[in-house]
Scaffold this motif. Structure first.
Motif, PDB file in Angstrom:
ATOM      1  N   TYR C  61       7.707 -55.407  -0.324  1.00 43.89           N
ATOM      2  CA  TYR C  61       9.013 -56.608  -0.657  1.00 43.89           C
ATOM      3  C   TYR C  61       8.355 -56.302  -2.415  1.00 43.89           C
ATOM      4  O   TYR C  61       9.200 -56.721  -3.501  1.00 43.89           O
ATOM      5  N   HIS C  68      15.844 -55.188  -6.977  1.00 43.44           N
ATOM      6  CA  HIS C  68      16.807 -56.656  -7.860  1.00 43.44           C
ATOM      7  C   HIS C  68      16.621 -57.444  -8.854  1.00 43.44           C
ATOM      8  O   HIS C  68      17.700 -57.389  -9.017  1.00 43.44           O
ATOM      9  N   TYR C 343      32.383 -75.115 -14.475  1.00 44.88           N
ATOM     10  CA  TYR C 343      31.298 -74.112 -14.674  1.00 44.88           C
ATOM     11  C   TYR C 343      31.076 -73.895 -16.214  1.00 44.88           C
ATOM     12  O   TYR C 343      29.579 -73.687 -16.076  1.00 44.88           O
ATOM     13  N   HIS C 381      15.132 -67.266 -14.293  1.00 44.80           N
ATOM     14  CA  HIS C 381      16.368 -67.606 -13.079  1.00 44.80           C
ATOM     15  C   HIS C 381      17.143 -68.816 -13.326  1.00 44.80           C
ATOM     16  O   HIS C 381      18.431 -68.830 -13.446  1.00 44.80           O
ATOM     17  N   THR C 420      27.260 -73.325  -5.008  1.00 42.86           N
ATOM     18  CA  THR C 420      26.573 -72.845  -5.821  1.00 42.86           C
ATOM     19  C   THR C 420      25.497 -73.959  -6.934  1.00 42.86           C
ATOM     20  O   THR C 420      24.483 -73.290  -7.194  1.00 42.86           O
ATOM     21  N   ARG C 442       5.133 -61.879  -8.541  1.00 38.62           N
ATOM     22  CA  ARG C 442       5.591 -60.617  -7.920  1.00 38.62           C
ATOM     23  C   ARG C 442       3.909 -61.082  -6.525  1.00 38.62           C
ATOM     24  O   ARG C 442       3.422 -59.803  -6.826  1.00 38.62           O
ATOM     25  N   THR C 471      33.080 -68.182  -3.306  1.00 37.73           N
ATOM     26  CA  THR C 471      34.133 -67.227  -4.990  1.00 37.73           C
ATOM     27  C   THR C 471      34.237 -66.004  -4.439  1.00 37.73           C
ATOM     28  O   THR C 471      35.634 -65.498  -4.377  1.00 37.73           O
TER      29      THR C 471
END
Ligand code: HEA
Ligand code: HEA
Ligand code: CUA
Ligand SMILES: [Cu+2]
Lengths: 326, 268, 532
Positions: C61, C68, C343, C381, C420, C442, C471
């Motif tokens: 993880y 990531h 968008y 994010h 999305t 984390r 997309t």
């Protein structure tokens, strides 16, 4: 133009005067101050979001293109408007900033009568020391009232976070940092390590137990007697060792699977190794597991257990303790 | 077309190349450098592999860069964009040294004494540093002389002053190598304490810039001997000059921060 | 002019800015897909908070979020903006044949590929990177990770970024066509210029920071080793000196692209062009003055935390100027809701949520409670991952006819947009609640009470990821089989639309002379616009 600027400046004064008064008021509880700070921020943010989103949805419908290549109105800009949306965000920012500053001062000014304890972090656990010199693992007992924590670390950076009291501060190797909180009500409050410190990070948990003053004093008295008993009994020494060496960061003694398998009742059981062979867990296996975990890995777990050096007798003490866990 | 009028001035800048093999070669060379390091440090493979990788990397880098510059110099005329580019690049070098000096300052301010007590006697060797300063500062002046000669089209003078610049720069480097050697012999090495750590890192970073500057000068010399540098083709000389002056200025900072401040033994 | 080369050779040896741009786009999309798959696995691991391995244990993880984060920020976001958009659009928008140093441009690309390969090593080879995308010392020094992977990936990428920055700044300064004054540049070019300045000044500091990491790990130096007089906080300071401005490296070009899309589809001049430019430059400069907000509880000096709070929260002011100017541009426009426009509008909404929570983090008293919790994960994010990625997709749609010469499928594009948008909006909201409760990030497993929260988060992130793959399908399918597009399907006034699609090898037969800015829609006097 001039009128807008002057108007806004006087509005600023009106807004900021009560604020300075607010800044001087002492809260004596950072947590309570945090909630009111959060609420002010939340209201402002919802308003900002609506001010942005409503036109964002409304305009595309209102000003839908009717003919191909139809042009919009020819507008270069508008100084007064632009000044408006410079000045209003500045005022909002000042408002939030001043409040936050006052709150921060509160957070960093420790009351003089605070109870002062210490915590040393390591991979993966917290060693807590009370002012009376009692050391406990992953568990801190404090009497009701303001508490100051002095924090440091033995290896990498960790963090001492008590969400309930809305405090946190990193624990740095080679340096001491501090935080304080107002423990108002007796109870158990979880502590998290909030600075990424490796595989055991998510298992690096502890708790603060707030007690009434009398209960606390009684506990201190009991502990003084207990530590003498521990020196005599290998079981108690083993329990202490498990805590002190960080084992309980990854292993529970309750049957719960944390980073590694639970140590409850493992002595005498059969366990499957990574190469699919089976061994019986005995004292020798445990000793080898502690000093050289590479040698035999348990199946289904990540290879993260670090080696630990033990003094003579310590491994036996751990085994003795593990035997008591049924 | 609404907002552009056609048929203006001739192209300011020719689309000069369509295909070039050199970027890929240099790219592979640069990629192999860390790979050889990792082969050695992280995977503990026999060092022959690492040496092999590093050897290939160096060859690719040299061949690639040489082919590259040759291709550029095959052009008839030069546009002189590199003069702008080197100034932009120097800004980023300032940031690099700024970061290092910032870290040095931060560590210095947090230490109870500077340099830390475990630093041997006689460190920093300030006399030698002053001698080195003399070499580098004057060589910057000689570089300026070379540039002036080139502007006047005096190729002989250009070559002479360029050689002098090069020799002074080399003298600096030799002096630095001597100093390092000497200090390490005296027990002042990179891991002795934070001062040693920063001392070698910062002088090392600066030294690597001196090496790049010397390589540029050597390259200029080769081009000049081949008759590829003239009053009309000054860009590379100007670029080298600017870079060399910059390396000089950084040295003055290194001198004051790494040598002079610790010389006074603050807090000891 | 020479024949246009073809075949594989014409790609790997190319120095043409358009081809290099497309190579950047394809490579960056590969990393994006890698990052998304890693995220999907992490979210699956989060489906149940009982401390049992579902797919990956705690160790993997940690490796996954490291790669990531690095893949998304360093190998997708920055390269797609400063590699693809900058390469493809800057020469077209300023009226140049190519960038100033075409070979250097190719080299930047190859550095980027090399760096990506090393990062992939950090995912799969022994000694995997589990140090977080920030690589904080001292854990990166004492843990089992091969920190060298991290350091060298950053080095090569840094070489790529610095050479790119030098190249493009020189290009913008020297190669503007006659008449292309600073006041007539597209805002996209301004945004990219700000981003390149940040790269130029910031990346060397990051490179220095990680080099010292390498020295500490392999040469026994003591920069970050507290037990030998070093200071682990030094790494955090140096890292965030670049790390914070790096978020504006992403944001500034995106702001520019939003402006271009809105002007085109509202057929209206950008409201307050000058203040837009000033705002971009203010963010560029002030962005370097805020890094300590990542160290608000790190044991830094009390007064410095307050100073950096003020710098941080004032960033909201220039950002607000941009938001409100966009809204004012929509006002009295002539708006067409094509996919790129959707968008752009979706971006503004998501970005505002992320932005106001950013201000919350910037408030020093507030941050004590939410630092390094899921609140922060939700903040970035919203502001970085979903809003910026959404807009990058919008930008790709916007210029799709230009760089492929084909039209994309509008219906599919809109469907995928809603999928999305809804997926991404819900996928991170529960984390605000978890973070409000003070639960750290984390963490392989959170306390069990948060299982329902993370289940919702996981399911909606799958929806968003499906939207993204639709997309991607749209891009690939349309690039091959789409209907041919005209040279200027949006009838835009910006320079890049005035040449054929896809642009010929030399872009402009002759360098154009510019007489007007890019946003002069509906100008009362002067020529009426002609259709195509
Ligand atoms: C593109 C990426 C991006 C962007 C644009 C931002 C924008 C901002 N960020 Fe964010 N941030 C990140 C990416 C980004 N961030 C990442 C990746 C992290 C985590 C890194 C890690 O630890 O791994 C992070 C973490 C982070 C922290 C550290 C938190 C912590 O670890 O404790 C802080 C603290 O101050 C912060 C603040 C801000 C602020 C003030 C802005 C501002 O720029 C926002 C400005 C925008 C607005 C304010 C909205 C629009 C404005 C208006 C509508 C006008 C009116 C508004 C007001 C008057 C307030 N961010
Ligand atoms: C660009 C940056 C970016 C992007 C796109 C994402 C996307 C996602 N990220 Fe994350 N993430 C980071 C940057 C990013 N992330 C960083 C920097 C960290 C910190 C690492 C660290 O701690 O070291 C992190 C950490 C992180 C964690 C670890 C949290 C922790 O325990 O601390 C998790 C856990 O689930 C997670 C999840 C996701 C998910 C589910 C997605 C996505 O799959 C969500 C769905 C979103 C999309 C699908 C893309 C958005 C929309 C579009 C692209 C539009 C395209 C679609 C159409 C055109 C229709 N991310
Ligand atoms: Cu200790 Cu995280
Ligand atoms: Cu930041």
């Amino acid at each position: 133009m001039q009128r807008i600027v002057l108007g806004v400046i006087s509005a600023l004064f009106v807004l900021l005067t009560p604020l300075t008064a607010f800044a001087q008021e002492k809260l004596h509880d950072p947590a309570a101050g945090w909630y009111s700070h959060f609420n002010l921020w939340l209201i402002i943010s919802i308003v900002i979001y609506l001010v942005v989103t409503i036109p964002l949805i409304y305009f595309p419908f209102k000003y839908r293109r009717k003919k191909t290549n139809q042009d919009g109105a020819y507008i270069q800009g508008n100084t007064a408007l632009e000044i408006l949306w410079i000045v209003i965000p500045i005022i909002i920012t000042l408002l939030l900033g001043v409040q936050s500053w006052a709150l921060f001062t509160e957070y960093r000014t420790v009351p003089k009568d605070a109870f002062e304890a210490k915590s040393v972090a390591f991979m993966y656990g917290f060693e807590m020391t009370s002012p009376e010199g009692i050391t406990t693992m992953n568990e801190l007992r404090v009497p009701v009232g303001p508490v100051k924590m002095n924090l440091t670390s033995k290896d990498v950076i960790h963090d001492f976070a008590i969400p309930h009291f809305r405090v946190r501060e990193d624990m740095l190797p080679g340096r001491t940092t501090y935080l304080w909180f107002n423990a108002k009500k007796p109870g158990e409050y979880p502590v998290f390590c909030s600075f990424y410190c490796g595989t055991g990070h998510s298992g690096m948990l502890a708790k603060v137990i707030v007690m009434e003053k009398n209960d606390y004093d009684e506990w201190v008295k009991k502990q003084k007697g207990a530590s003498e008993a521990a020196a005599a009994s290998p079981e108690l020494m083993g329990k202490e060792l498990l805590d002190k060496s960080g084992c309980t960061g990854c292993h529970s003694i309750t049957g719960e699977v944390k980073m590694g398998p639970s140590l409850k009742g493992i002595l005498g059981k059969k366990t499957i190794l990574a190469d699919d062979s089976t061994v019986t867990v005995d004292e020798a296996f445990i000793k080898e597991k502690i000093t050289n975990p590479e040698a035999k890995r348990i199946k289904g777990f990540p290879p993260v257990m670090p080696p630990t050096q033990l003094k003579p007798g310590e491994s036996e003490a751990i085994s003795a303790y593990l035997k008591t866990l049924k | 077309m609404e907002n552009v009028a056609h048929g203006g001035a001739q192209a300011v800048h020719h689309h000069e190349v369509e295909l070039s093999i050199w970027p890929l070669i240099v790219g592979i060379g640069a990629f192999l450098v860390p790979i050889s390091f990792m082969v050695h440090f992280s995977w503990e493979a026999p060092s022959t592999f690492a040496l092999l990788g590093a050897g290939v990397a160096v060859v690719l880098l040299l061949v690639g860069l040489f082919g590259w510059v040759n291709e550029v110099h095959a052009k008839k005329e030069e546009v002189g964009l590199s003069k702008v580019a080197i100034v932009v690049f120097i800004i980023s070098e300032v940031a690099l040294f700024g970061g290092l000096f910032g870290g040095y300052f931060y560590t210095m301010l947090l230490s109870p004494s500077w340099p830390p007590v475990s630093t041997p006697e006689g460190v920093p060797p300030i006399e030698l540093a002053l001698l080195l300063t003399f070499f580098l500062v004057t060589s910057s002046a000689w570089m300026h002389m070379a540039e002036t000669k080139l502007e006047h089209g005096d190729m002989g003078g250009f070559k002479t002053w360029l050689s002098v610049t090069f020799l002074f720069g080399l003298a600096f480097l030799v002096g630095m190598a001597y100093e390092w050697n000497h200090l390490i012999g005296d027990g002042f090495n990179i891991s002795v304490n934070t001062y040693g750590t920063f001392f070698y890192t910062i002088t090392g970073f600066h030294g690597s810039h001196v090496i790049v500057g010397l390589a540029l000068q050597a390259f200029l010399m080769i081009l000049a001997l081949g008759g590829k540098i003239s009053k009309k083709k000054q860009t590379l000389t100007k670029v080298t000059g600017l870079y060399w002056h910059f390396v000089d200025i950084v040295w003055l900072l290194v001198l004051s921060m790494i040598y002079v401040i610790p010389y006074f033994k603050v807090g000891q | 002019m020479a024949e246009q080369p073809t075949g594989l050779r014409s790609w790997i040896f190319t120095t043409d800015h358009k081809k290099i741009g497309v190579m950047y786009l394809v490579t960056a999309l590969v990393f994006f897909v890698v990052g998304l798959l890693l995220a999907a696995v992490m979210r699956t691991e989060n489906l149940d908070m009982a401390r049992k391995t579902i797919i990956i244990g705690p160790y993997l993880y940690n490796v996954f979020f490291t790669i990531h984060g690095a893949a998304m920020v360093l190998f997708w976001m920055i390269p797609v903006l400063l590699g693809f958009f900058a390469n493809y659009m800057i020469p077209l928008m300023i009226g140049a044949h190519d960038v100033a140093f075409p070979r250097l441009n190719a080299l930047s690309y190859w550095f980027y590929v090399g760096s990506g390969l090393i990062a992939v090593c950090g995912l799969i080879l022994p000694g995997r990177l589990d140090i977080g995308w920030t690589g904080y010392a001292p854990y990166s020094l004492v843990g089992g990770a091969n920190t060298a992977f991290y350091v060298f990936a950053v080095h090569l990428l840094g070489a790529s970024s610095i050479s790119g920055a030098v190249n493009f700044i020189t290009t913008i300064i020297t190669l503007r066509a006659p008449g292309m004054t600073w006041g007539r540049l597209n805002l996209t070019v301004w945004g990219l210029l700000g981003a390149f300045i940040i790269q130029l000044v910031g990346v060397p500091v990051l490179a220095a920071a990680v080099t010292l990491l390498l020295f500490d790990k392999y040469l026994g130096t003591s920069f970050y080793n507290a037990f030998k007089g070093g200071n682990p906080l030094l790494y955090e300071h140096l890292f965030w000196f670049y790390g914070h401005p790096a978020v504006y490296v992403v944001a500034l070009p995106v702001f520019g692209i939003v402006s271009d899309i809105i002007a085109t589809f509202a057929r209206k001049k950008i409201f307050g062009y000058t203040s837009m430019v000033i705002a971009i430059m203010l963010i560029t400069v002030v962005g370097f003055e805020t890094w300590v907000h990542h160290l608000f509880v790190a044991g830094t000096l009390n007064w410095s935390r307050v100073v950096f709070m003020w710098a941080t929260i004032f960033i909201g002011v220039p950002t607000g100027i941009k938001i409100f100017n966009w809204l004012a541009t929509l006002h009295k426009g002539s708006i067409e809701l094509t996919a790129p426009m959707l968008y752009a509008l979706g971006f503004i909404s998501l970005f505002t949520i992320g932005g106001v929570t950013g201000v919350a983090n910037g408030l020093v008293g507030f941050d004590i409670s939410v630092h390094d919790t899921h609140w922060i994960v939700a903040h970035f994010h919203y502001v970085l991952a979903i809003s910026m990625s959404m807009l990058i997709m919008g930008g790709i749609y916007y210029w799709f006819p230009k760089f492929t010469g084909k039209m994309y499928n509008e219906k599919l594009a809109k469907f995928a947009f809603w999928l999305t948008l809804i997926g991404a909006m819900v996928a991170f909201f529960p984390q605000f609640i978890i973070g409000y409760d003070g639960i750290p990030r984390r963490y392989w497993k959170l306390p069990v009470e948060y299982t329902p929260h993370m289940r919702i988060a996981a399911i909606f992130s799958y929806i968003a990821i499906i939207g993204f793959f639709l997309t991607l399908y749209n891009f690939l399918h349309s690039a091959m089989k789409g209907k041919p597009a005209s040279s200027n399907p949006w009838n835009s006034k910006s320079l890049e639309w005035q040449i054929p699609s896809p642009p010929p090898f030399y872009n402009f037969e002759k360098i154009p002379v510019i007489t007007e800015g890019p946003y002069e829609y509906g100008k009362p006097e002067g020529e009426a616009p002609k259709g195509h």
